[in-house]
Design a protein around this motif. Sequence first.
Motif, mmCIF file in Angstrom:
data_model
loop_
_atom_site.group_PDB
_atom_site.id
_atom_site.type_symbol
_atom_site.label_atom_id
_atom_site.label_comp_id
_atom_site.label_asym_id
_atom_site.label_seq_id
_atom_site.Cartn_x
_atom_site.Cartn_y
_atom_site.Cartn_z
ATOM 1 N N LEU A 1 -7.479 14.013 0.462
ATOM 2 C CA LEU A 1 -6.416 14.552 1.300
ATOM 3 C C LEU A 1 -6.002 15.936 0.809
ATOM 4 C CD1 LEU A 1 -4.058 11.437 1.564
ATOM 5 C CD2 LEU A 1 -5.842 12.157 3.163
ATOM 6 N N PRO A 2 -5.815 16.890 1.713
ATOM 7 C CA PRO A 2 -5.364 18.225 1.290
ATOM 8 C C PRO A 2 -3.864 18.218 0.972
ATOM 9 C CG PRO A 2 -5.604 18.150 3.675
ATOM 10 C CD PRO A 2 -6.083 16.828 3.150
ATOM 11 N N THR A 3 -3.467 18.995 -0.018
ATOM 12 C CA THR A 3 -2.055 19.181 -0.339
ATOM 13 C C THR A 3 -1.618 20.542 0.185
ATOM 14 O OG1 THR A 3 -2.445 20.292 -2.444
ATOM 15 C CG2 THR A 3 -2.337 17.867 -2.490
ATOM 16 N N ARG A 4 -0.309 20.789 0.136
ATOM 17 C CA ARG A 4 0.224 22.100 0.523
ATOM 18 C C ARG A 4 -0.195 23.187 -0.449
ATOM 19 N NH1 ARG A 4 6.469 20.504 1.776
ATOM 20 N NH2 ARG A 4 6.004 19.126 3.497
ATOM 21 N N SER A 5 -0.626 22.793 -1.632
ATOM 22 C CA SER A 5 -0.968 23.757 -2.680
ATOM 23 C C SER A 5 -2.418 24.192 -2.651
ATOM 24 C CB SER A 5 -0.641 23.155 -4.054
ATOM 25 O OG SER A 5 0.737 22.839 -4.130
ATOM 26 N N GLY A 6 -3.187 23.693 -1.705
ATOM 27 C CA GLY A 6 -4.552 24.176 -1.549
ATOM 28 C C GLY A 6 -5.622 23.363 -2.258
ATOM 29 N N PHE A 7 -5.280 22.249 -2.871
ATOM 30 C CA PHE A 7 -6.302 21.393 -3.462
ATOM 31 C C PHE A 7 -6.249 20.028 -2.797
ATOM 32 C CE2 PHE A 7 -2.563 20.921 -6.160
ATOM 33 C CZ PHE A 7 -2.454 19.544 -6.299
ATOM 34 N N THR A 8 -7.249 19.211 -3.057
ATOM 35 C CA THR A 8 -7.308 17.884 -2.456
ATOM 36 C C THR A 8 -7.085 16.814 -3.513
ATOM 37 O OG1 THR A 8 -9.705 17.779 -2.713
ATOM 38 C CG2 THR A 8 -8.872 18.626 -0.615
ATOM 39 N N ILE A 9 -6.649 15.637 -3.047
ATOM 40 C CA ILE A 9 -6.465 14.498 -3.941
ATOM 41 C C ILE A 9 -7.227 13.310 -3.375
ATOM 42 C CG2 ILE A 9 -4.262 15.173 -4.942
ATOM 43 C CD1 ILE A 9 -2.853 13.528 -2.855
ATOM 44 N N GLY A 10 -7.705 12.488 -4.271
ATOM 45 C CA GLY A 10 -8.433 11.293 -3.878
ATOM 46 C C GLY A 10 -8.013 10.117 -4.733
ATOM 47 N N SER A 11 -8.256 8.926 -4.243
ATOM 48 C CA SER A 11 -7.933 7.703 -4.964
ATOM 49 C C SER A 11 -8.670 6.556 -4.292
ATOM 50 C CB SER A 11 -6.428 7.451 -4.934
ATOM 51 O OG SER A 11 -6.116 6.199 -5.522
ATOM 52 N N PRO A 12 -9.023 5.535 -5.055
ATOM 53 C CA PRO A 12 -9.660 4.377 -4.430
ATOM 54 C C PRO A 12 -8.664 3.446 -3.742
ATOM 55 C CG PRO A 12 -9.485 4.026 -6.785
ATOM 56 C CD PRO A 12 -9.013 5.438 -6.511
ATOM 57 N N TYR A 13 -7.355 3.725 -3.852
ATOM 58 C CA TYR A 13 -6.330 2.818 -3.338
ATOM 59 C C TYR A 13 -5.776 3.287 -2.004
ATOM 60 C CZ TYR A 13 -6.632 1.335 -8.147
ATOM 61 O OH TYR A 13 -7.095 0.925 -9.352
ATOM 62 N N GLY A 14 -5.472 2.297 -1.162
ATOM 63 C CA GLY A 14 -4.895 2.574 0.145
ATOM 64 C C GLY A 14 -3.575 1.861 0.326
ATOM 65 N N LEU A 15 -3.172 1.705 1.570
ATOM 66 C CA LEU A 15 -1.868 1.136 1.891
ATOM 67 C C LEU A 15 -1.740 -0.337 1.508
ATOM 68 C CD1 LEU A 15 -1.179 2.830 5.331
ATOM 69 C CD2 LEU A 15 -0.260 3.443 3.082
ATOM 70 N N GLU A 16 -2.862 -1.068 1.433
ATOM 71 C CA GLU A 16 -2.757 -2.471 1.038
ATOM 72 C C GLU A 16 -2.245 -2.609 -0.398
ATOM 73 O OE1 GLU A 16 -6.348 -0.565 0.518
ATOM 74 O OE2 GLU A 16 -5.673 -1.027 2.520
ATOM 75 N N ARG A 17 -2.640 -1.711 -1.271
ATOM 76 C CA ARG A 17 -2.117 -1.729 -2.659
ATOM 77 C C ARG A 17 -0.633 -1.365 -2.663
ATOM 78 N NH1 ARG A 17 -3.378 -0.817 -8.274
ATOM 79 N NH2 ARG A 17 -1.305 -1.047 -9.172
ATOM 80 N N LEU A 18 -0.235 -0.431 -1.819
ATOM 81 C CA LEU A 18 1.170 -0.036 -1.721
ATOM 82 C C LEU A 18 2.019 -1.233 -1.293
ATOM 83 C CD1 LEU A 18 2.554 3.219 -0.593
ATOM 84 C CD2 LEU A 18 3.288 1.284 0.758
ATOM 85 N N ALA A 19 1.563 -1.983 -0.308
ATOM 86 C CA ALA A 19 2.330 -3.115 0.214
ATOM 87 C C ALA A 19 2.508 -4.218 -0.822
ATOM 88 C CB ALA A 19 1.646 -3.677 1.463
ATOM 89 N N GLY A 20 1.634 -4.291 -1.833
ATOM 90 C CA GLY A 20 1.694 -5.352 -2.828
ATOM 91 C C GLY A 20 2.304 -4.965 -4.158
ATOM 92 N N SER A 21 2.858 -3.759 -4.285
ATOM 93 C CA SER A 21 3.394 -3.291 -5.568
ATOM 94 C C SER A 21 4.865 -3.657 -5.751
ATOM 95 C CB SER A 21 3.222 -1.779 -5.678
ATOM 96 O OG SER A 21 1.847 -1.463 -5.760
ATOM 97 N N ASP A 22 5.304 -3.639 -7.008
ATOM 98 C CA ASP A 22 6.698 -3.947 -7.342
ATOM 99 C C ASP A 22 7.624 -2.764 -7.097
ATOM 100 O OD1 ASP A 22 6.076 -6.574 -8.391
ATOM 101 O OD2 ASP A 22 5.161 -5.516 -10.079
ATOM 102 N N LEU A 23 7.108 -1.568 -7.272
ATOM 103 C CA LEU A 23 7.853 -0.334 -7.030
ATOM 104 C C LEU A 23 6.984 0.563 -6.165
ATOM 105 C CD1 LEU A 23 10.110 1.786 -7.507
ATOM 106 C CD2 LEU A 23 8.940 2.384 -9.643
ATOM 107 N N VAL A 24 7.512 0.987 -5.026
ATOM 108 C CA VAL A 24 6.793 1.883 -4.117
ATOM 109 C C VAL A 24 7.550 3.200 -4.080
ATOM 110 C CG1 VAL A 24 6.075 2.268 -1.736
ATOM 111 C CG2 VAL A 24 5.889 -0.023 -2.740
ATOM 112 N N ILE A 25 6.832 4.289 -4.306
ATOM 113 C CA ILE A 25 7.461 5.614 -4.335
ATOM 114 C C ILE A 25 6.909 6.462 -3.197
ATOM 115 C CG2 ILE A 25 7.810 7.728 -5.679
ATOM 116 C CD1 ILE A 25 7.454 6.016 -8.202
#
Length: 176
Positions: A58-82
Amino acid sequence: CHHGRMDVPPGRSVAVLATHDMSAFELGVACEVFGTDRSDRGIPRWDFALCLDSAGPLPTRSGFTIGSPYGLERLAGSDLVIVPSWPHLDVPPPRAIVDALHAAAGRGAWILGYCSGTFALAHAGLLGELEVAHHRHGRGVHGHEDHRLLSVGGLGRIRLAHDDHELAVRVENTRG
């Protein structure tokens, strides 16, 4: 990411939402606080995951991209969501993000929105009648000089007022 480590105490999983065109600074704060291993100083580890809302990178406002193997399913199962950042204050999150946030909240997870991320939580209907403060340097929201009112799906509204030092965000109940 520290997903799956056996030395992480229960109740210490944290997921940070990453979206297209997000602020790298706000993302960096969450990653530094919860994603940096400080166990050598006696601070318990967090089971940390950066969760993308769509296929990366995913592109950021700062001109670089970020990646991760995790999606929304991991977010839905976490104890703290930020939700550290939301790129467009008057645009609601896609249904998939709203559903993941509500799934986490429904399980009793802590939901943390800071900076512009509070707008995503308001759009998702998670702030109810809460009053929140939002700090911005400069003049107004994204350069606007006026006071703005943002309706949030019939569930509430965010009133933006600003001066030279900060922007205050008030979530008000609009139901009868």
